[in-house]
Scaffold this active site. Sequence first.
Site, PDB file in Angstrom:
ATOM      1  N   CYS A 173      -2.005  -9.319   3.306  1.00 57.13           N
ATOM      2  CA  CYS A 173      -0.788  -9.774   4.004  1.00 57.13           C
ATOM      3  C   CYS A 173      -0.632 -11.289   4.050  1.00 57.13           C
ATOM      4  CB  CYS A 173      -0.778  -9.222   5.424  1.00 57.13           C
ATOM      5  SG  CYS A 173      -0.697  -7.434   5.458  1.00 57.13           S
TER       6      CYS A 173
HETATM    7  N1  LIG Z   1      -3.535  -3.383   4.631  1.00 59.10           N
HETATM    8  C1  LIG Z   1      -2.970  -3.893   5.701  1.00 59.10           C
HETATM    9  O1  LIG Z   1      -3.650  -4.268   6.647  1.00 59.10           O
HETATM   10  C2  LIG Z   1      -1.462  -4.000   5.824  1.00 59.10           C
HETATM   11  C3  LIG Z   1      -0.916  -4.347   7.084  1.00 59.10           C
HETATM   12  C4  LIG Z   1       0.471  -4.414   7.227  1.00 59.10           C
HETATM   13  C5  LIG Z   1       1.282  -4.182   6.117  1.00 59.10           C
HETATM   14  N2  LIG Z   1       0.743  -3.863   4.910  1.00 59.10           N
HETATM   15  C6  LIG Z   1       1.652  -3.591   3.803  1.00 59.10           C
HETATM   16  O2  LIG Z   1       1.667  -2.188   3.560  1.00 59.10           O
HETATM   17  C7  LIG Z   1       1.838  -1.936   2.165  1.00 59.10           C
HETATM   18  C8  LIG Z   1       0.703  -1.056   1.648  1.00 59.10           C
HETATM   19  O3  LIG Z   1      -0.503  -1.777   1.783  1.00 59.10           O
HETATM   20  P1  LIG Z   1      -1.921  -1.062   1.705  1.00 59.10           P
HETATM   21  O4  LIG Z   1      -2.902  -2.057   2.213  1.00 59.10           O
HETATM   22  O5  LIG Z   1      -1.892   0.285   2.332  1.00 59.10           O
HETATM   23  O6  LIG Z   1      -2.062  -0.895   0.114  1.00 59.10           O
HETATM   24  P2  LIG Z   1      -3.155  -0.013  -0.664  1.00 59.10           P
HETATM   25  O7  LIG Z   1      -3.290  -0.609  -2.001  1.00 59.10           O
HETATM   26  O8  LIG Z   1      -4.357   0.177   0.190  1.00 59.10           O
HETATM   27  O9  LIG Z   1      -2.466   1.423  -0.774  1.00 59.10           O
HETATM   28  C9  LIG Z   1      -1.338   1.690  -1.518  1.00 59.10           C
HETATM   29  C10 LIG Z   1      -1.462   3.090  -2.111  1.00 59.10           C
HETATM   30  O10 LIG Z   1      -0.240   3.373  -2.810  1.00 59.10           O
HETATM   31  C11 LIG Z   1      -0.567   4.115  -3.961  1.00 59.10           C
HETATM   32  N3  LIG Z   1       0.562   4.049  -4.878  1.00 59.10           N
HETATM   33  C12 LIG Z   1       0.958   3.020  -5.660  1.00 59.10           C
HETATM   34  N4  LIG Z   1       2.071   3.352  -6.339  1.00 59.10           N
HETATM   35  C13 LIG Z   1       2.393   4.608  -5.966  1.00 59.10           C
HETATM   36  C14 LIG Z   1       3.421   5.504  -6.312  1.00 59.10           C
HETATM   37  N5  LIG Z   1       4.358   5.178  -7.194  1.00 59.10           N
HETATM   38  N6  LIG Z   1       3.427   6.730  -5.739  1.00 59.10           N
HETATM   39  C15 LIG Z   1       2.465   7.091  -4.861  1.00 59.10           C
HETATM   40  N7  LIG Z   1       1.469   6.282  -4.486  1.00 59.10           N
HETATM   41  C16 LIG Z   1       1.428   5.062  -5.039  1.00 59.10           C
HETATM   42  C17 LIG Z   1      -1.853   3.476  -4.459  1.00 59.10           C
HETATM   43  O11 LIG Z   1      -2.567   4.339  -5.323  1.00 59.10           O
HETATM   44  C18 LIG Z   1      -2.578   3.227  -3.128  1.00 59.10           C
HETATM   45  O12 LIG Z   1      -3.388   4.333  -2.764  1.00 59.10           O
HETATM   46  C19 LIG Z   1       1.937  -3.310   1.499  1.00 59.10           C
HETATM   47  O13 LIG Z   1       3.272  -3.682   1.397  1.00 59.10           O
HETATM   48  C20 LIG Z   1       1.232  -4.213   2.503  1.00 59.10           C
HETATM   49  O14 LIG Z   1       1.687  -5.549   2.395  1.00 59.10           O
HETATM   50  C21 LIG Z   1      -0.623  -3.765   4.744  1.00 59.10           C
END
Ligand SMILES: NC(=O)c1ccc[n+]([C@@H]2O[C@H](COP(=O)([O-])OP(=O)(O)OC[C@H]3O[C@@H](n4cnc5c(N)ncnc54)[C@H](O)[C@@H]3O)[C@@H](O)[C@H]2O)c1
Length: 448
Positions: free
Chosen positions: A286
């Site tokens: 983030c």
């Molecule tokens: N990790 C955090 O602490 C956090 C906090 C707030 C916001 N966010 C936001 O949330 C969002 C997700 O982050 P995250 O940390 O969970 O990412 P991540 O990489 O841990 O998880 C994303 C998942 O999406 C899957 N994916 C990708 N393309 C796909 C598709 N077309 N269909 C189905 N699945 C698909 C991936 O395989 C993965 O498992 C981002 O925008 C991030 O900025 C993250």
Amino acid sequence: MTTVTENRLAELKKKLESREARIGIVGMGYVGLPLALLFSSERFHVTGFDIEARKVNTLNSGGSYIVRILPASIQEAQKAGFRATSNYTEISQMDAVIICVPTPLNEHHEPDLSYVTGTVESLAPYIHEGQLIVLESTTYPGTTEELVVPILEKGNLFGLKVARTLDDSGIHVVFSPEREDPGNDSVARHDIPKVVGGCGPAASQLAAVLYGSIFRRVVPVSSPSVAEMTKLLENIYRCVNIALVNELKQLCMRMGIDIHEVIDAAKTKPFGFQAFYPGPGLGGHCIPIDPFYLSWKAKEFDFQTRFIELAGEVNLHMPYFVIEQTAAGLNDQCKSLKGSKVLVLGLAYKRDIDDLRESPSLTIIELLREKGALVFYNDPYFPTVGHGRHYDLNMTSTPLDNLGQYDAVVIVTDHSDYDYKAIVEQSKLVIDTRNATKGIQSPKIVHC
Ligand SMILES: NC(=O)c1ccc[n+]([C@@H]2O[C@H](COP(=O)([O-])OP(=O)(O)OC[C@H]3O[C@@H](n4cnc5c(N)ncnc54)[C@H](O)[C@@H]3O)[C@@H](O)[C@H]2O)c1
């Protein structure tokens, strides 16, 4: 006469109350999986969608791939009907679909929305009238309206449009930012207020009902753009304040003042001050990334986001500062970085988590190697580290014994399992970037 929305709201409320509502969560990562478990713990029937077969198989066999999520939690959710799939046709069975896919930067440091657009393109053919589609991925203001809505409207098979008024039928589209803070157990997940901004009043109301069943407070805002900007404000606020303390730390070091003592004193002020702490640089999905989503979008409006650029500059420099301080510490012992054995403690971007995305330790290891140091690392959360988008390390975690063999030990991540007193006692030189050795007096420690 009741409107379309009133009927739809009543129907969804009934389904939510009876737990008949089917919830699809796309992206079973650090955000999507905990959200799926939260809905499951409230006895909702949740389907998790992910393109990675490994994740789908692990979840369906009751396992977990995130350290702080125990397999028992997955198995508990399975009892409530949770299962995972890569099959997008199942989207048609969902009442609500929540998208939690990655939003990284590309090699030019610009927003990479390919995961979002790819996901929406994949699910569009299976959406149906009255369905609620929520984007949770962090992104710049305008994404939901400018990217997501057109793909949904063009890609669905029934000619459905997004519902804009209370009388419209169609699809209900919402942006609702995620506020997950991995490793922070100080606030229960359901106590974190949930912001929702719909493309129309019906969408906002439906999202409020959906999230109101798992979060204590829902905060409706007037549009998806306001909700998108809210998330960016929160993260830019952190990024800028961390840069401020990182800069002041460097000044304090020159002035012989302990920045941590200063922060501890300042935070006794009961108003107008929030403590942020210096460190070796930003990490995670983030704070190092999201601000650049806004600075990129701002260019479309001939606007330069100077605070973001400056904060980025200061924070990006921090790993280089750690290298300078390590070299200075070795110099005081008549050694150079070149040829020295250096142990990096902690790979994760922050304490007690198994996430190394954008972690400053990756940059620090690469910089140490470039200077000719022999680099080792220890991290209980990462037995090995290979290569990723921005690194290629191919290393194995080394045991924490015989610390006297290293010329310097650099604490990059302050995991709570480490015994810092023993580490200082056994090491020749400790570079502490996290104030992890607070209270330990030793000439061997360099605070930076
Ligand atoms: N990790 C955090 O602490 C956090 C906090 C707030 C916001 N966010 C936001 O949330 C969002 C997700 O982050 P995250 O940390 O969970 O990412 P991540 O990489 O841990 O998880 C994303 C998942 O999406 C899957 N994916 C990708 N393309 C796909 C598709 N077309 N269909 C189905 N699945 C698909 C991936 O395989 C993965 O498992 C981002 O925008 C991030 O900025 C993250």
